[in-house]
Design an enzyme around this catalytic site. Structure first.
Site, PDB file in Angstrom:
ATOM      1  N   ASP A  51       0.815  -1.222   0.000  1.00  0.00           N
ATOM      2  CA  ASP A  51       0.000   0.000   0.000  1.00  0.00           C
ATOM      3  C   ASP A  51       0.847   1.271   0.000  1.00  0.00           C
ATOM      4  O   ASP A  51       0.318   2.370   0.053  1.00  0.00           O
ATOM      5  CB  ASP A  51      -0.941   0.006   1.211  1.00  0.00           C
ATOM      6  CG  ASP A  51      -0.193   0.152   2.521  1.00  0.00           C
ATOM      7  OD1 ASP A  51       1.053   0.002   2.515  1.00  0.00           O
ATOM      8  OD2 ASP A  51      -0.826   0.424   3.558  1.00  0.00           O
ATOM      9  N   GLN A 111       8.443  28.239   1.075  1.00  0.00           N
ATOM     10  CA  GLN A 111       7.203  28.804   1.615  1.00  0.00           C
ATOM     11  C   GLN A 111       7.458  29.167   3.069  1.00  0.00           C
ATOM     12  O   GLN A 111       8.072  28.395   3.795  1.00  0.00           O
ATOM     13  CB  GLN A 111       6.082  27.768   1.606  1.00  0.00           C
ATOM     14  CG  GLN A 111       5.763  27.189   0.260  1.00  0.00           C
ATOM     15  CD  GLN A 111       4.815  26.001   0.405  1.00  0.00           C
ATOM     16  OE1 GLN A 111       3.689  26.137   0.830  1.00  0.00           O
ATOM     17  NE2 GLN A 111       5.303  24.824   0.055  1.00  0.00           N
ATOM     18  N   HIS A 136      17.042  27.835   0.955  1.00  0.00           N
ATOM     19  CA  HIS A 136      16.542  28.970   0.167  1.00  0.00           C
ATOM     20  C   HIS A 136      16.293  30.203   1.025  1.00  0.00           C
ATOM     21  O   HIS A 136      16.535  31.319   0.593  1.00  0.00           O
ATOM     22  CB  HIS A 136      15.262  28.577  -0.565  1.00  0.00           C
ATOM     23  CG  HIS A 136      14.712  29.687  -1.383  1.00  0.00           C
ATOM     24  ND1 HIS A 136      15.363  30.185  -2.490  1.00  0.00           N
ATOM     25  CD2 HIS A 136      13.602  30.453  -1.233  1.00  0.00           C
ATOM     26  CE1 HIS A 136      14.665  31.182  -2.996  1.00  0.00           C
ATOM     27  NE2 HIS A 136      13.596  31.371  -2.248  1.00  0.00           N
ATOM     28  N   ASP A 174      17.656  37.115  -9.854  1.00  0.00           N
ATOM     29  CA  ASP A 174      16.517  37.807  -9.239  1.00  0.00           C
ATOM     30  C   ASP A 174      16.995  38.592  -8.026  1.00  0.00           C
ATOM     31  O   ASP A 174      18.142  38.433  -7.580  1.00  0.00           O
ATOM     32  CB  ASP A 174      15.374  36.832  -8.875  1.00  0.00           C
ATOM     33  CG  ASP A 174      15.829  35.662  -8.022  1.00  0.00           C
ATOM     34  OD1 ASP A 174      16.765  35.841  -7.214  1.00  0.00           O
ATOM     35  OD2 ASP A 174      15.256  34.568  -8.153  1.00  0.00           O
ATOM     36  N   LYS A 199      12.865  39.581 -12.261  1.00  0.00           N
ATOM     37  CA  LYS A 199      12.092  38.553 -12.973  1.00  0.00           C
ATOM     38  C   LYS A 199      10.651  38.558 -12.476  1.00  0.00           C
ATOM     39  O   LYS A 199      10.371  39.029 -11.378  1.00  0.00           O
ATOM     40  CB  LYS A 199      12.711  37.162 -12.760  1.00  0.00           C
ATOM     41  CG  LYS A 199      12.445  36.534 -11.401  1.00  0.00           C
ATOM     42  CD  LYS A 199      12.956  35.088 -11.299  1.00  0.00           C
ATOM     43  CE  LYS A 199      12.616  34.500  -9.937  1.00  0.00           C
ATOM     44  NZ  LYS A 199      13.308  33.247  -9.632  1.00  0.00           N
ATOM     45  N   ASP A 224      22.745  30.783  -8.651  1.00  0.00           N
ATOM     46  CA  ASP A 224      21.424  30.632  -8.017  1.00  0.00           C
ATOM     47  C   ASP A 224      21.479  29.464  -7.032  1.00  0.00           C
ATOM     48  O   ASP A 224      22.431  28.669  -7.052  1.00  0.00           O
ATOM     49  CB  ASP A 224      20.344  30.399  -9.093  1.00  0.00           C
ATOM     50  CG  ASP A 224      18.968  30.901  -8.652  1.00  0.00           C
ATOM     51  OD1 ASP A 224      18.809  31.247  -7.462  1.00  0.00           O
ATOM     52  OD2 ASP A 224      18.056  30.942  -9.493  1.00  0.00           O
ATOM     53  N   GLY A 230      13.790  25.513 -14.365  1.00  0.00           N
ATOM     54  CA  GLY A 230      14.856  25.993 -15.248  1.00  0.00           C
ATOM     55  C   GLY A 230      14.531  27.318 -15.915  1.00  0.00           C
ATOM     56  O   GLY A 230      15.375  27.908 -16.605  1.00  0.00           O
ATOM     57  N   THR A 232      13.987  30.313 -14.619  1.00  0.00           N
ATOM     58  CA  THR A 232      14.729  31.475 -14.102  1.00  0.00           C
ATOM     59  C   THR A 232      16.080  31.580 -14.807  1.00  0.00           C
ATOM     60  O   THR A 232      16.438  32.623 -15.362  1.00  0.00           O
ATOM     61  CB  THR A 232      14.940  31.338 -12.571  1.00  0.00           C
ATOM     62  OG1 THR A 232      13.674  31.367 -11.942  1.00  0.00           O
ATOM     63  CG2 THR A 232      15.813  32.453 -12.016  1.00  0.00           C
TER      64      THR A 232
END
Ligand code: R5P
Length: 306
Positions: A51, A111, A136, A174, A199, A224, A230, A232
């Site tokens: 499962d 986020q 990030h 960016d 951007k 980056d 890809g 950006t």
């Protein structure tokens, strides 16, 4: 465990001081870390029920051991989070005294707030300390200590070894990436100005808008943290060439390379993309002519953050 020593020193002081555990998503990277420390990795037994449930067991107990588990949160991200939690908990139940989790690519940092939840779950499973590489965003209010390793020096060393520095400019694709680019720029000691691109993201794809600075006749090096779709990197590269740059190269820590990213990269003016092995590469990534992979294994082995 003795504090403040790097893994290498710990190993030399006491052969039994640390067990290095290969997380399901980072088997090769764990081998590379262990090779540089002359240690044997412990590979848990990972099984899956029909499962989809995952089972993680160990062939030997970890009683009173200090363990370093290396496990990236790459695709499939949510499955890998559960596997990570189960592995941490298996180490705890098997008697480990200290569990340090190295997450080379820490997902859910794009986020706000979600990463704190992921770290709380690791803590609930039994982790005492987390090491990650170039997340990030800044991680706040974590329930366990977090040590962040950077790829600045790794990139700077590679750039020095592969490029002539004259006429070379560093480009942030960016506004959010300016600080990361500034660090590489300063590690290289470049006198040229740092170029920044504005951007916009529409329907998941990024489009470069305005280039701040003069790129005519320059060789551009985009830095980056993540390459995902890809768009950006590729749209930044196109904009740079349109504005008179002669060549474009890119350095990116985490090669997520989702969807059509490899095709896009192949069709783009980017001459070479250097990524790291924070994410285990798929076969097509390894075979992509424009991609070169460098390893973070040495940085993990050398870290002295716990
Ligand atoms: C965004 O802020 C990040 O630093 C990267 O530029 C972004 O995640 C790259 O995503 P993509 O490859 O989908 O354009």
């Amino acid at each position: 465990m003795q504090q403040g020593k790097c893994l290498h020193q710990l190993h030399r002081l006491n052969n039994d001081a640390m067990k290095i555990i290969a997380g399901y998503s980072s088997i090769n990277l764990t081998h590379a870390v262990c090779n540089s420390l002359n240690l044997e990795p412990i590979i848990p037994i990972y099984k899956r029920f029909f499962d989809g449930e995952i089972s993680v067991t160990l062939a030997e107990p970890m009683r009173d051991e200090a363990c370093l588990l290396i496990h990236s949160l790459s695709e499939p991200v949510n499955d890998n989070i559960i596997t990570l939690l189960l592995t941490i908990n298996t180490l705890k139940r098997s008697g480990a005294d200290k569990i340090v989790v190295c997450i080379p690519y820490l997902a859910y940092t794009r986020q706000e707030h979600t990463v704190s939840l992921v770290i709380s779950l690791m803590h609930a499973a039994g982790a005492h300390h987390c090491i990650t590489i170039a997340p990030h965003s800044h991680i706040e209010n974590a329930v366990i200590p977090i040590n962040v390793l950077s790829t600045t020096q790794l990139f700077a060393n590679h750039i020095k070894a592969s490029h002539k520095l004259n006429n070379l400019i560093i480009v942030s694709p960016d506004q959010g990436g300016i600080e990361r680019c500034r660090q590489v720029h300063s590690a290289l000691g470049l006198a040229s100005e740092l170029i920044v691109i504005d951007k916009i993201r529409t329907n998941g794809a990024c489009v470069a808008q305005t280039i701040h600075g003069d790129v005519r006749g320059k060789r551009c090096l985009i830095i980056d943290d993540i390459i995902d779709t890809g768009t950006t990197l590729c749209s930044a590269a196109e904009a740079l060439i349109e504005h008179g740059a002669t060549e474009v190269f890119a350095y990116c820590t985490h090669g997520l390379l989702s969807g059509e990213a490899l095709t896009l990269l192949q069709q783009s003016p980017i001459k070479k993309l250097v990524i790291t092995d924070t994410i285990a590469p798929k076969e097509d990534t390894l075979n992509a002519p424009k991609i070169e992979m460098i390893s973070v294994a040495g940085s993990i082995a050398k870290n002295n953050s716990f």
